[in-house]
Design a protein around this motif. Structure first.
Motif, mmCIF file in Angstrom:
data_model
loop_
_atom_site.group_PDB
_atom_site.id
_atom_site.type_symbol
_atom_site.label_atom_id
_atom_site.label_comp_id
_atom_site.label_asym_id
_atom_site.label_seq_id
_atom_site.Cartn_x
_atom_site.Cartn_y
_atom_site.Cartn_z
ATOM 1 N N ILE A 93 0.926 -1.054 -0.116
ATOM 2 C CA ILE A 93 0.298 -0.267 -0.208
ATOM 3 C C ILE A 93 0.676 1.260 0.116
ATOM 4 C CG2 ILE A 93 -1.547 1.403 1.303
ATOM 5 C CD1 ILE A 93 -3.000 -1.373 2.168
ATOM 6 N N HIS A 94 1.992 0.711 0.613
ATOM 7 C CA HIS A 94 3.013 2.645 0.601
ATOM 8 C C HIS A 94 3.452 2.829 -0.721
ATOM 9 C CE1 HIS A 94 1.957 2.398 5.185
ATOM 10 N NE2 HIS A 94 2.730 1.120 5.371
ATOM 11 N N PRO A 95 3.325 4.391 -0.934
ATOM 12 C CA PRO A 95 3.695 4.596 -2.008
ATOM 13 C C PRO A 95 5.916 3.516 -2.292
ATOM 14 C CG PRO A 95 3.069 6.066 -0.986
ATOM 15 C CD PRO A 95 3.317 5.005 -0.123
ATOM 16 N N ALA A 96 5.905 3.930 -0.637
ATOM 17 C CA ALA A 96 7.966 4.189 -1.041
ATOM 18 C C ALA A 96 8.114 2.374 -0.167
ATOM 19 C CB ALA A 96 8.711 4.795 -0.380
ATOM 20 N N SER A 97 6.801 1.337 -1.092
ATOM 21 C CA SER A 97 7.451 -0.079 -0.261
ATOM 22 C C SER A 97 8.358 -0.768 -0.739
ATOM 23 C CB SER A 97 6.343 -1.319 -1.146
ATOM 24 O OG SER A 97 6.575 -1.170 -2.537
ATOM 25 N N ASP A 98 9.584 -1.302 0.154
ATOM 26 C CA ASP A 98 10.695 -1.669 -0.399
ATOM 27 C C ASP A 98 10.193 -2.797 -0.942
ATOM 28 O OD1 ASP A 98 13.033 -3.294 0.065
ATOM 29 O OD2 ASP A 98 13.287 -3.459 1.736
ATOM 30 N N SER A 99 11.165 -3.270 -2.220
ATOM 31 C CA SER A 99 10.555 -4.148 -3.026
ATOM 32 C C SER A 99 11.396 -5.368 -2.517
ATOM 33 C CB SER A 99 10.402 -4.066 -4.731
ATOM 34 O OG SER A 99 11.962 -3.296 -5.130
ATOM 35 N N LEU A 100 12.450 -5.381 -2.325
ATOM 36 C CA LEU A 100 13.490 -6.995 -1.918
ATOM 37 C C LEU A 100 12.372 -7.196 -0.653
ATOM 38 C CD1 LEU A 100 15.193 -8.299 -1.319
ATOM 39 C CD2 LEU A 100 17.065 -6.307 -0.252
ATOM 40 N N ARG A 101 12.234 -5.998 0.421
ATOM 41 C CA ARG A 101 11.313 -6.623 1.549
ATOM 42 C C ARG A 101 9.978 -7.719 0.872
ATOM 43 N NH1 ARG A 101 9.885 -7.356 6.957
ATOM 44 N NH2 ARG A 101 7.600 -6.580 7.297
ATOM 45 N N VAL A 102 9.334 -7.685 -0.296
ATOM 46 C CA VAL A 102 7.571 -7.555 0.031
ATOM 47 C C VAL A 102 8.393 -9.041 -1.300
ATOM 48 C CG1 VAL A 102 6.457 -7.805 -2.140
ATOM 49 C CG2 VAL A 102 6.576 -6.095 -0.788
ATOM 50 N N ARG A 103 9.762 -9.112 -1.719
ATOM 51 C CA ARG A 103 9.502 -10.616 -2.178
ATOM 52 C C ARG A 103 10.309 -11.397 -1.146
ATOM 53 N NH1 ARG A 103 14.196 -8.998 -6.238
ATOM 54 N NH2 ARG A 103 15.714 -10.112 -4.376
ATOM 55 N N GLU A 104 11.143 -10.867 0.004
ATOM 56 C CA GLU A 104 11.002 -11.861 0.850
ATOM 57 C C GLU A 104 10.150 -12.492 1.637
ATOM 58 O OE1 GLU A 104 13.956 -9.642 2.995
ATOM 59 O OE2 GLU A 104 15.772 -9.952 2.015
ATOM 60 N N LEU A 105 9.269 -11.903 2.133
ATOM 61 C CA LEU A 105 7.599 -11.762 2.678
ATOM 62 C C LEU A 105 6.940 -12.675 1.664
ATOM 63 C CD1 LEU A 105 6.511 -8.563 3.615
ATOM 64 C CD2 LEU A 105 7.739 -10.582 5.235
ATOM 65 N N LYS A 106 7.025 -12.796 0.271
ATOM 66 C CA LYS A 106 6.379 -13.856 -0.174
ATOM 67 C C LYS A 106 6.846 -14.634 -0.400
ATOM 68 C CE LYS A 106 4.021 -10.830 -3.788
ATOM 69 N NZ LYS A 106 3.913 -10.052 -4.689
ATOM 70 N N GLN A 107 8.131 -15.022 -0.432
ATOM 71 C CA GLN A 107 9.486 -15.990 -0.399
ATOM 72 C C GLN A 107 8.456 -17.162 1.125
ATOM 73 O OE1 GLN A 107 13.500 -15.194 -0.947
ATOM 74 N NE2 GLN A 107 13.180 -15.220 -3.331
ATOM 75 N N GLN A 108 9.026 -15.990 1.777
ATOM 76 C CA GLN A 108 7.742 -16.759 3.209
ATOM 77 C C GLN A 108 7.005 -17.571 2.870
ATOM 78 O OE1 GLN A 108 8.066 -13.830 6.446
ATOM 79 N NE2 GLN A 108 10.416 -13.692 6.028
ATOM 80 N N LYS A 109 6.170 -16.640 2.529
ATOM 81 C CA LYS A 109 4.978 -17.514 2.364
ATOM 82 C C LYS A 109 4.826 -18.809 1.723
ATOM 83 C CE LYS A 109 -0.082 -15.248 0.439
ATOM 84 N NZ LYS A 109 -0.065 -14.179 -0.185
ATOM 85 N N LEU A 110 5.135 -18.353 0.090
ATOM 86 C CA LEU A 110 5.360 -19.761 -0.131
ATOM 87 C C LEU A 110 5.755 -21.166 0.551
ATOM 88 C CD1 LEU A 110 5.137 -21.713 -2.861
ATOM 89 C CD2 LEU A 110 7.176 -20.472 -3.526
ATOM 90 N N ARG A 111 6.958 -20.872 1.134
ATOM 91 C CA ARG A 111 7.494 -22.126 2.256
ATOM 92 C C ARG A 111 7.057 -22.530 2.899
ATOM 93 N NH1 ARG A 111 12.306 -18.953 1.583
ATOM 94 N NH2 ARG A 111 11.976 -17.825 3.545
ATOM 95 N N LEU A 112 5.686 -21.468 3.082
ATOM 96 C CA LEU A 112 4.352 -21.929 4.290
ATOM 97 C C LEU A 112 3.679 -22.871 3.705
ATOM 98 C CD1 LEU A 112 4.345 -18.411 6.575
ATOM 99 C CD2 LEU A 112 4.933 -21.128 7.878
ATOM 100 N N LYS A 113 3.085 -22.278 2.264
ATOM 101 C CA LYS A 113 2.164 -22.951 1.193
ATOM 102 C C LYS A 113 2.231 -24.406 1.260
ATOM 103 C CE LYS A 113 -1.932 -23.289 -0.563
ATOM 104 N NZ LYS A 113 -2.295 -24.259 0.395
ATOM 105 N N GLU A 114 3.928 -24.264 0.609
ATOM 106 C CA GLU A 114 4.493 -25.848 1.162
ATOM 107 C C GLU A 114 4.100 -26.850 1.818
ATOM 108 O OE1 GLU A 114 8.258 -24.540 -0.546
ATOM 109 O OE2 GLU A 114 7.284 -24.133 -2.964
#
Length: 57
Positions: free
Chosen positions: A26-47
């Motif tokens: 949502i934040h205009p200055a979102s950290d794309s690296l942090r978002v990518r890391e969070l998505k990777q964590q989410k994927l590992r949890l889903k697996e």
């Protein structure tokens, strides 16, 4: 801890990460690296959830 309890715990963490990612994006200055890391964590949890569900049935 039973497999079902572990699946519930992981599901809760998965949903929490989903909300964190949504808030971060949502934040205009979102950290794309942090978002990518969070998505990777989410994927590992889903697996892990998928693997546990397969063993539970």
């Amino acid at each position: 801890m039973t497999i079902e309890a572990r699946i519930r715990e992981l599901g809760n963490r998965h949903r929490s990460l989903d909300e964190t990612i949504r808030q971060e994006m949502i934040h205009p200055a979102s950290d794309s690296l942090r978002v990518r890391e969070l998505k990777q964590q989410k994927l590992r949890l889903k697996e892990e959830i998928t693997s546990l569900e397969a063993r539970a049935h």
